[in-house]
Write a protein that holds these residues in place. Sequence first.
Motif, PDB file in Angstrom:
ATOM      1  N   GLN A 169      -6.930  -4.754  -2.094  1.00  0.00           N
ATOM      2  CA  GLN A 169      -7.202  -3.606  -1.368  1.00  0.00           C
ATOM      3  C   GLN A 169      -6.166  -2.689  -0.738  1.00  0.00           C
ATOM      4  O   GLN A 169      -6.354  -2.018   0.119  1.00  0.00           O
ATOM      5  CB  GLN A 169      -8.263  -3.521  -0.357  1.00  0.00           C
ATOM      6  N   CYS A 170      -5.119  -2.447  -1.753  1.00  0.00           N
ATOM      7  CA  CYS A 170      -3.946  -1.775  -1.152  1.00  0.00           C
ATOM      8  C   CYS A 170      -4.461  -0.043  -1.237  1.00  0.00           C
ATOM      9  O   CYS A 170      -3.795   0.778  -0.589  1.00  0.00           O
ATOM     10  CB  CYS A 170      -2.851  -1.514  -2.034  1.00  0.00           C
ATOM     11  N   THR A 171      -5.237   0.057  -2.410  1.00  0.00           N
ATOM     12  CA  THR A 171      -6.054   1.548  -2.127  1.00  0.00           C
ATOM     13  C   THR A 171      -5.043   2.543  -2.893  1.00  0.00           C
ATOM     14  O   THR A 171      -5.290   3.794  -2.971  1.00  0.00           O
ATOM     15  CB  THR A 171      -6.536   2.221  -1.023  1.00  0.00           C
ATOM     16  N   ARG A 196     -17.462  -3.134   3.804  1.00  0.00           N
ATOM     17  CA  ARG A 196     -16.643  -3.150   4.797  1.00  0.00           C
ATOM     18  C   ARG A 196     -16.123  -4.726   4.910  1.00  0.00           C
ATOM     19  O   ARG A 196     -17.071  -5.697   4.380  1.00  0.00           O
ATOM     20  CB  ARG A 196     -17.071  -2.980   6.182  1.00  0.00           C
ATOM     21  N   ALA A 247      -1.491   5.058   3.972  1.00  0.00           N
ATOM     22  CA  ALA A 247      -2.678   4.409   4.139  1.00  0.00           C
ATOM     23  C   ALA A 247      -2.466   3.350   5.296  1.00  0.00           C
ATOM     24  O   ALA A 247      -3.511   3.366   6.195  1.00  0.00           O
ATOM     25  CB  ALA A 247      -3.311   3.527   2.879  1.00  0.00           C
ATOM     26  N   GLY A 248      -1.347   2.600   5.364  1.00  0.00           N
ATOM     27  CA  GLY A 248      -1.128   1.630   6.358  1.00  0.00           C
ATOM     28  C   GLY A 248      -2.048   0.462   6.560  1.00  0.00           C
ATOM     29  O   GLY A 248      -2.504   0.150   7.409  1.00  0.00           O
ATOM     30  N   ASN A 249      -2.743  -0.067   5.288  1.00  0.00           N
ATOM     31  CA  ASN A 249      -3.621  -1.160   5.453  1.00  0.00           C
ATOM     32  C   ASN A 249      -3.212  -2.534   5.128  1.00  0.00           C
ATOM     33  O   ASN A 249      -4.019  -3.273   5.031  1.00  0.00           O
ATOM     34  CB  ASN A 249      -4.902  -0.432   4.648  1.00  0.00           C
ATOM     35  N   CYS A 250      -1.847  -2.409   4.358  1.00  0.00           N
ATOM     36  CA  CYS A 250      -1.545  -3.850   3.890  1.00  0.00           C
ATOM     37  C   CYS A 250      -0.847  -4.724   4.951  1.00  0.00           C
ATOM     38  O   CYS A 250      -0.770  -5.933   4.988  1.00  0.00           O
ATOM     39  CB  CYS A 250      -0.741  -3.742   2.652  1.00  0.00           C
ATOM     40  N   ARG A 251      -0.088  -3.923   5.979  1.00  0.00           N
ATOM     41  CA  ARG A 251       0.689  -4.328   7.050  1.00  0.00           C
ATOM     42  C   ARG A 251       1.616  -5.129   6.708  1.00  0.00           C
ATOM     43  O   ARG A 251       2.320  -6.134   7.275  1.00  0.00           O
ATOM     44  CB  ARG A 251      -0.217  -5.190   7.969  1.00  0.00           C
ATOM     45  N   CYS A 296       0.831  -1.345  -0.202  1.00  0.00           N
ATOM     46  CA  CYS A 296      -0.108  -0.045  -0.037  1.00  0.00           C
ATOM     47  C   CYS A 296       0.970   1.331   0.058  1.00  0.00           C
ATOM     48  O   CYS A 296       0.514   2.245  -0.576  1.00  0.00           O
ATOM     49  CB  CYS A 296      -0.795   0.158   1.170  1.00  0.00           C
ATOM     50  N   TYR A 297       2.095   1.180   0.554  1.00  0.00           N
ATOM     51  CA  TYR A 297       2.985   2.390   0.772  1.00  0.00           C
ATOM     52  C   TYR A 297       3.520   2.908  -0.665  1.00  0.00           C
ATOM     53  O   TYR A 297       3.868   2.146  -1.512  1.00  0.00           O
ATOM     54  CB  TYR A 297       4.050   2.094   1.680  1.00  0.00           C
TER      55      TYR A 297
END
Length: 680
Positions: free
Chosen positions: A149-151, A171, A42-46, A34-35
């Motif tokens: 969903q990396c956005t 969601r 976003a910090g959503n893929c971890r 995601c970065y």
Amino acid sequence: MPKAKVNGVEVEFEPGMTVLQVAELAGEEIPRFCYHERLSIAGNCRMCLVEVKPGPPKPQASCALPASDGQEIITNSPMVKKAREGVMEFLLINHPLDCPICDQGGECDLQDQAMGYGRDDSRYGENKRAVEEKFMGPLIKTVMTRCIQCTRCVRFITEVAGVPDIGLISRGEDVEITTYLDKAVASELSANVIDLCPVGALTSKPYAFNARPWELKKTESVDVMDALGCSIRVDSRGPAVLRVLPRLNEDINEEWISDKTRYAVDGLSRQRLDKPYVREAGKLRPATWAEALSLVASKLKAASPDRIGVIAGDLQDAESMKAAKDLFGSLGVTSLDCRQDGMALGAGTRETWLFNSTIAGVENADMILFVGTNPRTEAPVLNTRFRKRWVAGALEVGVIGEQADLTFGYEYLGAGAASLSGLAKSKSDFVKRLKDAKNPAIIIGAGALGRADGGAIAKAAADVAKAFGMTWNVLHTAASRVGGLDLGFIPGEGGKTAAEMASKGALDVLFLMGADEIDVTASDAFTIYMGTHGDAGAHKADVILPGAAYTEKDGLYVNTEGRVQLGQRAVFPKGEGREDWSILRALSDRLGATLPYDTLAQLRAKLFADHPTFGRIDYAPGAAASAIDLSGIAAAGTATDAPLVSGVRAFHLTNPIARASVTMAECAAVAADASKIAAE
């Protein structure tokens, strides 16, 4: 400066950097999906988990964690390894096993990171989730079951392109990337999401199933679809150019390119001129090179020099214009012009026709006045820099011309020349702030300068620039324009302009060098067309000399800021086509005025000797407002009340290559439908 330890190695870092950035300073590779350096966090893929001390005894997302002095960062501990394997296992739970048929194969971040950081087995036996495909237009192919969903696409379209047409809905397990109403993404930069997508969810629709990356020859070159000169990589296989991708260049295009740059390449193989033609009894017939050149030479010898004219098109390289100038200059011809649109500039110092702030330097401006230009369609990649500065709250924009959606806010100051000439005396709040601005700039478009009263418009804009201490910038739309002006490819004493050459009875012989944007149907001159496509110029021609497109020759181009760039050949010209300078060299033999160079290297040596600015490859001069001499811009007539408009009316169809492209035709149709719906 603060210091941190990364795997035991101490490094200094700038305050405000994240743990991921500090780790990369130390040379450690941190996996991520995601970065992205140019997008918000976003910090959503971890996937970028690391261990940090002091801190809780658990892995933490390094992309969103601020680095601090004395921190200890561990990127290779057993805890980090296990955490990354767990994240990768979750990401692959619903990912389909279709790598053999996925266009991202061989260029896929998920493949690479699964090999480097993933497990070698799967513990998941349930059915995978399937997601409905989405329509994003004629350029972007979607296989949304592959989406992780990396956005990145959402953030790029919203933040950089400024057209929030893609979003994330629902969601949990039901989350999906969508265009909401199944509409085409209405951005000139939309296909950059294909490069950003780390998996095969968004791929290139025109390029689908064409080739694998290891089959392609990769050539670094420059773009000619507009005057920015974006750095590109041309991927070819055999004689065909299959795709164009962006190259990183912080000074020009960062890592973005426009959809036209990326997808007009299918026009390189359509409607091509691949052999010489001669018109007999009103019809064109194939001819040999010897026959075509002999006919052209005979017509030129029979005509008086003042009855011969040469017009250079918008895609010409500097070498071909130099060869034409030398050849026709030796014949005494003074009617040469590289300004198909009749642009008023060409005399005076070089700064009068350059983008003096430079492309990267424009981000230092605090106030900008646009005059008769729409940067979103004339230079979409440059427009992202304006938006970036505006989003940061550091830029105010004023517009004189048409009211268009520029993807950022602006103050509308008027439509025509009266608003421009009256600006200095205006008492508006914008003018008050303009007087106090530290680094103001004015940007005048090719559309304003190409009008019949373009000289008066230029003079009024120059007066405004002087009054407010603004940096003078001309935003060109033609890749060849600055190079032509630098060469002095404009009418000499007693010479005719391009518009005058195109009129009836003006000339006996008209030589068109890829000139398709000027209407020459009224001319009754014997017309020679040297170019690549069966476009407007070829329709009028009595003799056609097939040339080489920008991907088929080595050539120098000068972008709107005056930066000389080197384009390189990726494939050979089609059929019997030849490089433009070599055609002119062969013609000079038959005219008895042989040009003094036999190779491209010799031609460039002559070019650099006669015009030293061309020897400064990849150098953008730039100039401060106080150092720019605008005295060469003299008033020419009186400006009319007609509204100032952009010179680009159909973004996808601005040159012969784009007009021959099926993909660009589809994009133009979609854009026309969208405009019609918006108008209704």
